[in-house]
Design a protein around this motif. Structure first.
Motif, PDB file in Angstrom:
ATOM      1  N   UNK A  13       0.832  -1.203   0.000  1.00 41.42           N
ATOM      2  CA  UNK A  13       0.000   0.000   0.000  1.00 41.42           C
ATOM      3  C   UNK A  13       0.869   1.257   0.000  1.00 41.42           C
ATOM      4  N   UNK A  14       1.900   1.231   0.819  1.00 40.01           N
ATOM      5  CA  UNK A  14       2.803   2.382   0.900  1.00 40.01           C
ATOM      6  C   UNK A  14       3.495   2.590  -0.441  1.00 40.01           C
ATOM      7  N   UNK A  15       3.952   1.490  -1.061  1.00 44.20           N
ATOM      8  CA  UNK A  15       4.617   1.604  -2.367  1.00 44.20           C
ATOM      9  C   UNK A  15       3.650   2.134  -3.417  1.00 44.20           C
ATOM     10  N   UNK A  16       2.396   1.672  -3.423  1.00 47.67           N
ATOM     11  CA  UNK A  16       1.400   2.177  -4.365  1.00 47.67           C
ATOM     12  C   UNK A  16       1.158   3.681  -4.146  1.00 47.67           C
ATOM     13  N   UNK A  17       1.067   4.029  -2.867  1.00 45.63           N
ATOM     14  CA  UNK A  17       0.861   5.445  -2.539  1.00 45.63           C
ATOM     15  C   UNK A  17       2.063   6.289  -2.974  1.00 45.63           C
ATOM     16  N   UNK A  18       3.263   5.767  -2.762  1.00 43.27           N
ATOM     17  CA  UNK A  18       4.480   6.465  -3.194  1.00 43.27           C
ATOM     18  C   UNK A  18       4.483   6.598  -4.719  1.00 43.27           C
ATOM     19  N   UNK A  19       4.131   5.538  -5.436  1.00 48.83           N
ATOM     20  CA  UNK A  19       4.068   5.595  -6.899  1.00 48.83           C
ATOM     21  C   UNK A  19       3.027   6.619  -7.364  1.00 48.83           C
TER      22      UNK A  19
END
Length: 105
Positions: A13-19
């Motif tokens: 989720x954090x990686x998706x949000x960062x992307x």
């Protein structure tokens, strides 16, 4: 194991949000770049308009000078015409005086 799965989900989720945030930043950078290009275009247009305005002001000044020179010429012609009228009146007076002198002979 459960904590590890939750941590992996959270990390995804954090990686998706960062992307997503990176894409948003890229979009903002693109928008900013487009705005800078538009500002530069407006600066060029403004500069051209200023140049055109300056040219028109110079042309206007030239026309004022030509107008003033024409008015001076008109004044000169009026003076010449007035002098000619005065000369003709004097000649008419002399002619009349000579006629009277001849009649009195």
């Amino acid at each position: 194991l459960c904590q590890m799965l939750n941590a992996r989900r959270w990390l995804k989720k954090v990686r998706r949000e960062v992307d997503r945030l990176k894409e948003e930043v890229d979009d903002l950078k693109d928008g900013h770049q487009r705005m800078r290009v538009e500002v530069n275009i407006f600066k060029v247009k403004d500069s051209r308009l200023q140049d055109e305005r300056d040219d028109l002001l110079l042309e206007r000044d030239d026309l004022k000078i030509e107008r003033n020179m024409a008015l001076i010429k008109v004044d000169e012609f009026v003076m010449i015409i007035e002098k000619e009228r005065q000369r003709r009146r004097w000649l008419d007076g002399e002619k009349t005086r000579l006629k009277m002198a001849l009649e009195n002979l």
